[in-house]
Design an enzyme around this catalytic site. Structure first.
Site, PDB file in Angstrom:
ATOM      1  N   ASP A  15       0.859  -1.181   0.000  1.00 12.43           N
ATOM      2  CA  ASP A  15       0.000   0.000   0.000  1.00 12.43           C
ATOM      3  C   ASP A  15       0.900   1.238   0.000  1.00 12.43           C
ATOM      4  OD1 ASP A  15      -2.349   1.637   0.381  1.00 12.43           O
ATOM      5  OD2 ASP A  15      -1.770   1.803   2.479  1.00 12.43           O
ATOM      6  N   ASP A  43      -2.212  -0.720   5.874  1.00 12.29           N
ATOM      7  CA  ASP A  43      -2.510  -0.168   7.198  1.00 12.29           C
ATOM      8  C   ASP A  43      -3.958   0.219   7.407  1.00 12.29           C
ATOM      9  OD1 ASP A  43      -2.360   3.331   7.175  1.00 12.29           O
ATOM     10  OD2 ASP A  43      -2.189   2.112   5.378  1.00 12.29           O
ATOM     11  N   ASP A  97      -7.429  -1.730   3.186  1.00 11.49           N
ATOM     12  CA  ASP A  97      -6.457  -2.780   2.879  1.00 11.49           C
ATOM     13  C   ASP A  97      -6.863  -4.130   3.451  1.00 11.49           C
ATOM     14  OD1 ASP A  97      -4.655  -0.944   1.642  1.00 11.49           O
ATOM     15  OD2 ASP A  97      -3.994  -0.304   3.631  1.00 11.49           O
TER      16      ASP A  97
END
Length: 663
Positions: free
Chosen positions: A342, A548, A552
């Site tokens: 990410d 995080d 996600d």
């Protein structure tokens, strides 16, 4: 336009939260945990009494109580499975423990009971915590919404009663009640829980909004476009549950092995007991040989051959800021051959910072003067961009003057009187608004250059004249580039960047981190991230996802292994992930992968050692006459050897070696 959309933006209510309230099942709320703890305590009291030569009546009842407290659950489950014509290892271990006790090896049997009871408790806890996180996610979406009737009247209704076509009013500080599209009004919406974008997004008529996102300023009229059961938040919950279930094939494989081993052990033990009897053997001798066989062939050595390296690696990683949730996860980390990262809060710090200060020609301002002017005007604002400008000014030690007549317009910017001048700070496209003067054209050119580089441009006007442009962007973590290089070395392929942020910002950060443009996937919703992961898995890759946010979580669950960043991570990401980087040190990701591979090598070594000992003792017992004390000595000796071998990974030197292996 209705008056409720023209009112001055209100401050967000303190109750509005960016993440869901925490729901955590207490450890001892689980029946399995209570019984396992009781068995462990009883065992730890009985063991020293036995080893110090205390009378059997002092420790015997304690061991018996440990058998009952730790063994009744697995025994009941095993008997239930037996009624369904299946046999599992738990029941076999109960039988082995009772068999050990019947020939005087009470401590060995109690140890088996404690090991399996503790394992069952940890599995139950992991399941409960994941369910807590999924339920907590639903709290992101409000339970009620303000529905507007055709005549303009308002009514408060449960969000599940909203239907497609309804119009709802979202005031400042409220969460959006349903997925839909803005009909009227303007506001800055924090949608980090859905897209992962670090900055609130300006919303106006025609823009899409998502249930559970937080409206910071301005009021919005939203037309509902999806039922509550089909909202993005609801689909995230469904995907987390679905992705968790996709791990079932591994569990099915374990159950198949368990069945074969269990049946094999039962058949072999019965054969060892009955065959000698059929040829006129002594009953006591046959029983003793069978019990000896059950002891030396028990999987205790195999269990200890596997667990010490993995548990030692978990403890070592924990000391260095990586929480690996189970031994299974530690083993799976070493199998990773593809990585998806990410952006916001993972590769980057997740906090916007001023990266560029560009005074315009003819403004008469230096960089410091421009920054101080903008910060003075922005100081009363609570917008993240305003905080970034103020923080940058303070970092340079510049003074922030008094401000008068402060106003804020959602999606546009702020206006204030500073030193007798009217200063406006905000979005270039809104503040310039077709202004064709030379100064405006130059400001638009500078702003476009910053935006092409992935920055968010902030224009500063003084008395209606552009005097400068600021660039604001999320900052790459200091260890991001080294981490990308290390992951490339370990997996043989560069990591893939998956983010909900805009393509320009994603491309800029990827280039800084050393990720090629072909590996960048931007503008993704949660389901898109899952699809990106599954496309890699369809190629036979074992994917590690590092993220995080709530957005996600589905990808973390769908991946072969998921790692969450701990400090800024959402509750759902932390619970869904298999491991957590507690200190947000991204460089520990490749190190823990290398440590896992070292642990797996030790597991292989230990399995060979355990296999040699067990097979040797079994052959001796079947072919010759293995004395029970010697059989116990060989069995316990093998467990000590493999245990000590696995404990080598407890040392800090193992972490240092793993870090070197990533270079």
């Amino acid at each position: 336009m209705p008056a409720d959309l023209l009112q001055r933006p209100e401050r967000a209510t303190p109750a509005a939260s960016r993440t869901a309230p925490k729901r955590r099942t207490r450890v001892f709320a689980l029946t399995e945990a209570r019984w396992a703890a009781a068995a462990l305590v009883l065992f730890l009291i009985a063991l020293p009494l036995q080893l110090t030569g205390a009378p059997a009546w002092t420790w015997g009842p304690l061991y018996a109580a440990a058998y009952v407290t730790g063994g009744w659950g697995p025994a009941w489950a095993g008997l239930t499975a037996l009624r369904e014509k299946t046999l599992d290892v738990d029941l076999l271990m109960i039988v082995a423990a009772i068999g050990a006790a019947s020939i005087g090896q009470v401590m060995d049997g109690a140890l088996l009971i404690v090991i399996f009871a503790t394992s069952g408790a940890l599995e139950a806890l992991a399941t409960a915590r994941t369910q807590d996180a999924v339920r907590g996610l639903l709290d992101l979406a409000p339970t009620v919404a303000t529905r507007l009737a055709d005549d303009g009247s308002e009514s408060t209704v449960p969000t599940e009663d909203l239907v497609v076509g309804d119009t709802i009013l979202v005031r400042p500080g409220e969460r959006v009640g349903a997925d839909g599209r803005v009909l009227a009004g303007a506001g800055d919406v924090d949608q980090a829980t859905i897209t992962g974008e670090p900055l609130p997004v300006a919303k106006e008529a025609g823009d899409e909004v998502f249930a559970g996102t937080l409206n910071g300023t301005g009021a919005l009229r939203v037309k509902v476009e999806r039922d509550a059961s089909d909202s993005v938040i609801a689909r995230i919950v469904a995907m987390v549950e679905e992705a968790s279930e996709t791990k079932a094939p591994t569990q099915l494989f374990i159950e198949k092995v368990e069945q074969r081993y269990s049946l094999g052990m039962v058949v072999a033990t019965l054969a060892v007991f009955l065959v000698p009897l059929a040829f006129g053997g002594d009953l006591t001798g046959s029983l003793l040989r069978a019990m000896t066989f059950m002891i030396v062939a028990s999987p205790c050595a195999v269990v200890l051959a596997t667990m010490p390296p993995l548990l030692s690696a978990i403890a070592n990683a924990g000391r260095h800021g990586v929480l690996v949730k189970s031994a299974v996860v530690m083993e799976r980390l070493g199998q990773v051959d593809a990585v998806a990262l990410d952006k916001t809060g993972t590769l980057t710090e997740g906090t916007p910072r001023v990266t560029d200060v560009r005074p315009l020609d003819g403004s008469g301002l230096t960089e410091d003067a421009l920054l101080a002017l903008a910060a003075t005007a922005e100081h009363p604002s609570e917008h993240p961009l305003a905080r970034a400008v103020v923080n940058a000014t303070r970092a340079r030690g510049l003074a922030i003057s008094d401000v008068r007549d402060f106003t804020s317009a959602p999606g546009v910017g702020v206006t204030a009187t500073v030193g007798g001048h009217v200063v406006r700070v905000g979005a270039p496209a809104r503040l310039l608004d077709g202004d064709g003067r030379d100064g405006a054209a130059r400001a638009a050119e500078v702003a476009a250059g910053l935006e092409d580089g992935g920055r968010t441009a902030v224009l500063v006007l003084r008395d209606g004249v552009p005097v400068g442009v600021l660039g604001v962007a999320d900052r790459l973590r200091p260890d991001a580039t080294a981490t990308v290089t290390a992951l490339t070395t370990l997996t043989g392929d560069a990591p893939m960047l998956v983010t909900g942020d805009n393509p320009r910002a994603a491309a800029r950060l990827a280039a800084e981190a050393g990720i090629s443009g072909t590996r960048v996937h931007a503008g993704l919703l949660p389901q898109d991230k899952v699809e990106a992961v599954r496309s890699l898995e369809a190629q036979g890759r074992k994917v590690l996802v590092v993220g995080d946010g709530v957005n996600d979580a589905p990808a973390l669950a769908a991946a072969h292994t998921g790692i969450a960043m701990g400090r800024a991570g959402s509750d759902l990401a932390l619970e869904t992930a298999d491991a957590v980087i507690v200190r947000d040190e991204l460089a520990t990701v490749p190190t823990v992968i290398a440590l896992s591979r070292a642990a797996r090598r030790l597991v292989t070594q230990n399995l060979v050692i355990a296999g040699v000992f067990i097979s040797g003792l079994v052959v001796w017992d079947l072919v010759g006459h293995l004395p029970l004390p010697l059989g116990v000595l060989g069995h316990e000796g093998s467990t000590v050897i493999v245990g000590l071998n696995g404990l080598r990974l407890l040392r800090d030197a193992a972490w240092v070696r793993a870090a070197k292996d990533t270079r």
